[in-house]
Design an enzyme around this catalytic site. Sequence first.
Site, PDB file in Angstrom:
ATOM      1  N   LYS A 161       0.798  -0.809  -0.106  1.00 53.09           N
ATOM      2  CA  LYS A 161      -0.450   0.254  -0.103  1.00 53.09           C
ATOM      3  C   LYS A 161       1.148   1.289   0.032  1.00 53.09           C
ATOM      4  O   LYS A 161       2.120   1.313   0.748  1.00 53.09           O
ATOM      5  CB  LYS A 161      -1.500  -0.264   1.559  1.00 53.09           C
ATOM      6  CG  LYS A 161      -2.264   1.298   1.657  1.00 53.09           C
ATOM      7  CD  LYS A 161      -3.214   0.663   2.139  1.00 53.09           C
ATOM      8  CE  LYS A 161      -3.357   1.999   3.053  1.00 53.09           C
ATOM      9  NZ  LYS A 161      -4.538   1.795   4.059  1.00 53.09           N
TER      10      LYS A 161
ATOM     11  N   SER B 151      -9.415   2.602   3.279  1.00 54.58           N
ATOM     12  CA  SER B 151      -9.046   2.985   2.665  1.00 54.58           C
ATOM     13  C   SER B 151      -7.818   2.465   1.510  1.00 54.58           C
ATOM     14  O   SER B 151      -7.089   2.400   0.902  1.00 54.58           O
ATOM     15  CB  SER B 151      -7.903   3.768   3.024  1.00 54.58           C
ATOM     16  OG  SER B 151      -7.560   3.075   4.187  1.00 54.58           O
TER      17      SER B 151
ATOM     18  N   SER C  84      -9.577  -0.030   6.936  1.00 51.36           N
ATOM     19  CA  SER C  84      -9.503  -0.273   6.024  1.00 51.36           C
ATOM     20  C   SER C  84      -8.755  -0.929   5.369  1.00 51.36           C
ATOM     21  O   SER C  84      -8.218  -1.157   4.436  1.00 51.36           O
ATOM     22  CB  SER C  84      -8.328   0.969   6.143  1.00 51.36           C
ATOM     23  OG  SER C  84      -9.186   1.677   6.019  1.00 51.36           O
TER      24      SER C  84
END
Lengths: 478, 121, 493
Positions: free
Chosen positions: C85, C160, C184
């Site tokens: 990420k 997210s 997330s």
Amino acid sequence: MSRWEVVIGLEIHTQLATNSKIFSGSSTAYGAEPNTQASLVDLGYPGVLPVLNVEVVRMAAMFGLAVNATVAKRSIFARKNYFYPDLPKGYQISQYELPIVVGGELFIRDDAGDEKRIRITRAHLEEDAGKSVHDEFEGSTGVDLNRAGTPLLEIVSEPDLRSAKEAVAYMRKIHSIVRYLEISDGNMQEGSFRCDANVSVRQVGQVEFGTRAEVKNLNSFRFVEKAINFEIARQIDVIEDGGVVVQETRLYDSDKDETRSMRSKEEANDYRYFPDPDLLPIEIEDSFVEEVRRSLPELPHVKCTRFIAEYALKEADAEILTVSRPLADFYEEVAKATAGDSQIAANWIIGDLSALLNRDNIDIQDSPITPTALAGLLDRITDDTISGKIAKEVFDGMSTGEGSADEIIAAKGLQQITDVSALDAIVAAVIDTNPAQVADYRAGKEKLLGFFVGQVMKETGGKANPGQVNQLIKQKLS
Amino acid sequence: MHKTACIIVAAKFVGYLVRLEIPDRPVPLTKEQVQHIAILARLQLEDDEFEDVVSKLSKIVDFVDQLQAAPTENVVPMAHPLNMSLRLRADDITEADNRDRNQENAPSVDSGYYLVPRVIE
Amino acid sequence: MTASKASDALYLQTLTELARGLAGGEFSSRELTESLLERIDAHQKSLNAFITLTADEALAEADLADKNRATGAGGPLQGLPIVHKDLFCTAGVRTTCGSKILQDFVSPYDATVVARLKSAGAIMLGKTNMDEFAMGSSNETSFFGAVTNPWDQKTSPGGSSGGSAAAVAARLVPAATGTDTGGSIRQPAALTGTVGLKPTYGRVSRFGMVAFASSLDQAGVITRSAEDAALLLNAMAGVDPRDSTSADQPIPDYTATLSDSVKGLRIGVVRQHFDEGLDDECGKTVKTALAALEDAGASLVDVDLPNIGLSVPTYYVVAPAECSSNLSRFDGVRFGHRADNLKDLLDLYCRSRGEGFGAEVKRRIMTGTYVLSAGYYDAYYLKAQKVRQLISRDFNQAFENVDVIAGPTAPTTAFRLGEKTDDPITMYLNDIYTIGANLAGLPGISVPCGLVKKMPVGLQLVGPAFAEASLLSCAHQYQQITDWHRQAPEAFR
């Protein structure tokens, strides 16, 4: 001025003398090229985290114990949020609600000479900010973050001080303590010991405090005294002119000897303190505190009291000699080594030796005359080998490396003349060659004794024993 | 999920509280308050953004006001999920001079200094 | 149901299967990496799961891995491709956090998570798209554009960690790292039919993981099986001297206990979760999953979390407060976006930040600044931290009677892109079931448990602190009796 009372509180920031910074492994050494001692943690890079240096906890605990304060079993780091170029994270890691040291006290002499207790509110740990340079870059300010992250201990006094002199006395005591403990080098020129003064005035008898102004970043004892005095006068003028003192932050301009308002701090800052979620509470065990307590050196006020008792010194002298540990240690070595009395040792160290060190800008640790050597000199005065006056000549020789006291006395033939018959002859000669003064003396001008003594000293190159000369002259002229 | 359902859901949550005291309707944030917060946060908002922020922020504050009725007497605030105390590190210098590498991302440097518009104190 | 997977295309295999294949010499890391890079390339436009690709470096590392394997050298993840990420700092590689303010920022260092996976031998193929600074539940706040859900590309993959979830779900990569502050990792995993693990707070180091809300953030993984998550957690977990909030706890071998049976496992079902807020069909799907576990020998126990309803408002005080402070370092001075034609210092700050941050980030910074400001601290931040204590206590009490707490991960299946961006509260309520675990610092995992109108539904398991092994074994056992986790979206089979 007597209808006004002054109220002062001091906030002293002292840099702790650790090798590495409070939250990162960068060096804290002074004077490096800009940003060469600023790691990613110090620079507030994305993703970095603070890790606490154990030595700062120990040093804070030492300070707490030295001023009779409580070392908190549990204390918390908080973020103080504001924006400034020398504050890389946009917040300073400090302590707010639960500081590491709570309470405390120390004693000073007030203006009347009486002992006065000054209370300490708290002392807490925080990180220092970097430095801004405003005049080197056209239209820009340059930021050096070497200093960002250096550990600071902020020591806050209660508003118990009532004059600039008291404030300086308190500041000197704190300075002395942190150096005794070796937790700070207290170097004000380098910025490792800084003082902010909160000053307000009120009518004598008034219960509430007046509005206070804060004068920031005073880095010498002299400036603290001058700035506070200026501020007191300024505030009194403002009020007497019908105005109101504004709560604000001011800077001291040493060139103009005045304080002025800081433009950048006009807007009240809301620091939005909250506990730093990257750091857990500091928990201190009793055993740690005890260990620190055992490691404390003899503190200045204790040493001072002991010197007065053990060496029969006047308080004023003892205070001077115990301002710093190296000086006090030097004194004790001399006092123990010399056969002479401790007062003579004190006089020589406070007088001639200090003058020498100041003139040449040397620390006591680097004194060209060692304690043993000085003791040797004092012994020769004590045993009448030389007079006090001649001793100064010997001292000068010792300070330039000419040798020990004995060596110099021998080399220059400075021994006092104590042989009575030799002296007798010289005294007789002086009396013979000064008949007018003899007559005046016998007629009643007793002060002329000094004249005769002086003549004899001249004849003997200063080496006659003044006491003996005195006696001989009196005998002969009676 | 439908907006109305949302409000119902929120109301249901309030209903689960042990002591139910419906809080007074709070006043939405004023433009001045929002302006002040924007300055504290050093965020420039464009005019068209500003209105939107005032309205959304008011909604959020309204939403979190539900907390006021929670039974928290004698409850210690949680500073941390873990019951750990702080680990300390030894006082060693472990960082070398990495200025060049560290300043690669800098927008403006001169002679090793980071530059910003001139600050007058 | 674990039929032989040697015949499956490489991109369909799990990390564990690929590891076996590599060890058995069935294919090389190079082949594997090349094929995945091609696949990523083919779908980047439509999915937008990636912000940066590191193809050349990856191929070089793959070659090295193949060499190492020949000599027997290398760690447990030798030659296996993963993606990170874009919230994790990666040395020499652009790290944007999905934001304009870090659009060109190249990190000078590796996050601990990145370094540990690298030393275990994993190969990074690139950095995945995400909601800006991890703030969002739909991956629509990214400066680099929204990510689409491979199951229906008009819908959101959640957020997210939307890019990581989409990449794994679309079988572009077998595994991805993610971060979870309010859900997330778990929520996007649920919406994309993948496995999402958020470990206990402090289990994995946060050093190098750009901070959003420091007391809530935790690094984790998105994979296609619990087994894979265990394999990765082994390499990631452990105390880090550079992170004072990381826990000094022993690291069990999470793969060794996967086969622990669920017989006798007490599964708590939270009354408050199954209410009007939960989509009916999703609720039924989750109940079916729970029934399956019951059949396998677990017992279902009713559990009460009386203060759980306050978890979303609590979170939306604590998280913005911490992030408002964490994001102050983005000021245009030492790195990141700086505005042009600066008038003065105030201009530098206000315009650099105003231009660099997106709307959601600005809103959260403003909210945080407000709740910490003078006069409001006690009523909001302090209050929220007390409510957090209540919520944590509720969990602790529940865990006296159950081993894990199970329920839905998200209130609905994936919603349409653009559907919820108008009202912040609606968006925030997507994290209703996940936020509690963050507030209490507990581990949670989401596993695929069914489809509703062809869209994935997730089952969430939450455990007591440091009970990742139980969560993983329970999830693994569930994956032995079901095959939801093997189902790929139609366009990506």
